[in-house]
Scaffold this motif. Structure first.
Motif, PDB file in Angstrom:
ATOM      1  N   GLY A  17      -4.133  69.636  58.233  1.00 15.39           N
ATOM      2  CA  GLY A  17      -3.448  70.529  59.145  1.00 15.39           C
ATOM      3  C   GLY A  17      -3.788  71.982  58.869  1.00 15.39           C
ATOM      4  O   GLY A  17      -4.729  72.289  58.143  1.00 15.39           O
ATOM      5  N   LEU A  21       1.557  74.424  59.317  1.00 11.09           N
ATOM      6  CA  LEU A  21       1.946  73.065  59.694  1.00 11.09           C
ATOM      7  C   LEU A  21       1.098  72.073  58.908  1.00 11.09           C
ATOM      8  O   LEU A  21      -0.008  71.709  59.308  1.00 11.09           O
ATOM      9  CB  LEU A  21       1.771  72.846  61.197  1.00 11.09           C
ATOM     10  CG  LEU A  21       2.057  71.441  61.723  1.00 11.09           C
ATOM     11  CD1 LEU A  21       3.456  70.976  61.339  1.00 11.09           C
ATOM     12  CD2 LEU A  21       1.876  71.407  63.233  1.00 11.09           C
ATOM     13  N   HIS A  23       0.316  68.441  57.198  1.00  9.54           N
ATOM     14  CA  HIS A  23       0.543  67.014  57.379  1.00  9.54           C
ATOM     15  C   HIS A  23       0.260  66.330  56.049  1.00  9.54           C
ATOM     16  O   HIS A  23      -0.788  66.537  55.450  1.00  9.54           O
ATOM     17  CB  HIS A  23      -0.364  66.446  58.475  1.00  9.54           C
ATOM     18  CG  HIS A  23      -0.060  67.009  59.825  1.00  9.54           C
ATOM     19  ND1 HIS A  23       0.902  66.475  60.645  1.00  9.54           N
ATOM     20  CD2 HIS A  23      -0.568  68.075  60.476  1.00  9.54           C
ATOM     21  CE1 HIS A  23       0.975  67.181  61.752  1.00  9.54           C
ATOM     22  NE2 HIS A  23       0.091  68.157  61.676  1.00  9.54           N
ATOM     23  N   THR A  50       6.424  63.457  58.164  1.00  8.45           N
ATOM     24  CA  THR A  50       4.991  63.412  57.881  1.00  8.45           C
ATOM     25  C   THR A  50       4.387  64.799  57.966  1.00  8.45           C
ATOM     26  O   THR A  50       3.210  64.980  57.698  1.00  8.45           O
ATOM     27  CB  THR A  50       4.256  62.465  58.851  1.00  8.45           C
ATOM     28  OG1 THR A  50       4.499  62.904  60.185  1.00  8.45           O
ATOM     29  CG2 THR A  50       4.717  61.031  58.672  1.00  8.45           C
ATOM     30  N   ALA A  51       5.202  65.791  58.338  1.00  6.45           N
ATOM     31  CA  ALA A  51       4.734  67.168  58.453  1.00  6.45           C
ATOM     32  C   ALA A  51       5.726  68.119  57.801  1.00  6.45           C
ATOM     33  O   ALA A  51       6.911  67.825  57.692  1.00  6.45           O
ATOM     34  CB  ALA A  51       4.549  67.547  59.920  1.00  6.45           C
ATOM     35  N   TYR A  53       6.743  72.085  58.221  1.00  6.83           N
ATOM     36  CA  TYR A  53       6.615  73.326  58.988  1.00  6.83           C
ATOM     37  C   TYR A  53       7.043  74.482  58.090  1.00  6.83           C
ATOM     38  O   TYR A  53       8.153  74.479  57.574  1.00  6.83           O
ATOM     39  CB  TYR A  53       7.514  73.284  60.229  1.00  6.83           C
ATOM     40  CG  TYR A  53       7.155  72.181  61.183  1.00  6.83           C
ATOM     41  CD1 TYR A  53       6.243  72.406  62.209  1.00  6.83           C
ATOM     42  CD2 TYR A  53       7.721  70.916  61.064  1.00  6.83           C
ATOM     43  CE1 TYR A  53       5.909  71.391  63.089  1.00  6.83           C
ATOM     44  CE2 TYR A  53       7.383  69.896  61.934  1.00  6.83           C
ATOM     45  CZ  TYR A  53       6.482  70.141  62.940  1.00  6.83           C
ATOM     46  OH  TYR A  53       6.148  69.135  63.806  1.00  6.83           O
ATOM     47  N   THR A  97       5.509  57.597  63.092  1.00 10.29           N
ATOM     48  CA  THR A  97       4.648  58.746  63.314  1.00 10.29           C
ATOM     49  C   THR A  97       4.413  58.938  64.804  1.00 10.29           C
ATOM     50  O   THR A  97       4.471  57.985  65.575  1.00 10.29           O
ATOM     51  CB  THR A  97       3.285  58.566  62.618  1.00 10.29           C
ATOM     52  OG1 THR A  97       2.638  57.419  63.127  1.00 10.29           O
ATOM     53  CG2 THR A  97       3.466  58.433  61.109  1.00 10.29           C
TER      54      THR A  97
END
Length: 103
Positions: A17, A21, A23, A50-51, A53, A97
């Motif tokens: 990513g 952001l 991943h 799964t991410a 921010y 996901t």
């Protein structure tokens, strides 16, 4: 930060990513291990999936706390992988996901 903590714990972590952001994925444990990471981070006050921010509003203390918590969780993930009991430690279903219709 995260790569170093994962390396010190001995867990395989893939980060992709763009900087705001990220991943995360765990090549050796798939979505079950990802779910356990999210579950254990939530128990420590951090909401992840799964991410991740990020924002300029995060202070050094917030970032350091997140990295410390991740390091602790990474150690527990390695223990679960070695014991072969990742799935039994999950308190709910495996993380999903992407976007898909729930009904």
């Amino acid at each position: 930060g995260l790569e170093r903590a994962a390396g010190e714990a001995g867990v395989s972590l893939r980060i992709s990513g763009i900087p705001p952001l990220l991943h995360l994925s765990f090549p050796d444990g798939g979505l079950e291990l990802q779910t356990l990471y999210a579950q254990e981070m939530l128990a420590r006050g951090y909401l992840v999936g799964t991410a991740i921010y990020t924002t300029f509003a995060y202070t050094d203390a917030v970032v350091d706390g997140f990295l410390d918590a991740s390091g602790e969780v990474f150690v527990s993930l390695v223990r679960a992988l070695r014991a072969g009991n990742v799935g039994t430690l999950l308190q709910g279903g495996v993380i999903q996901t992407g976007f898909k219709r729930l009904t």
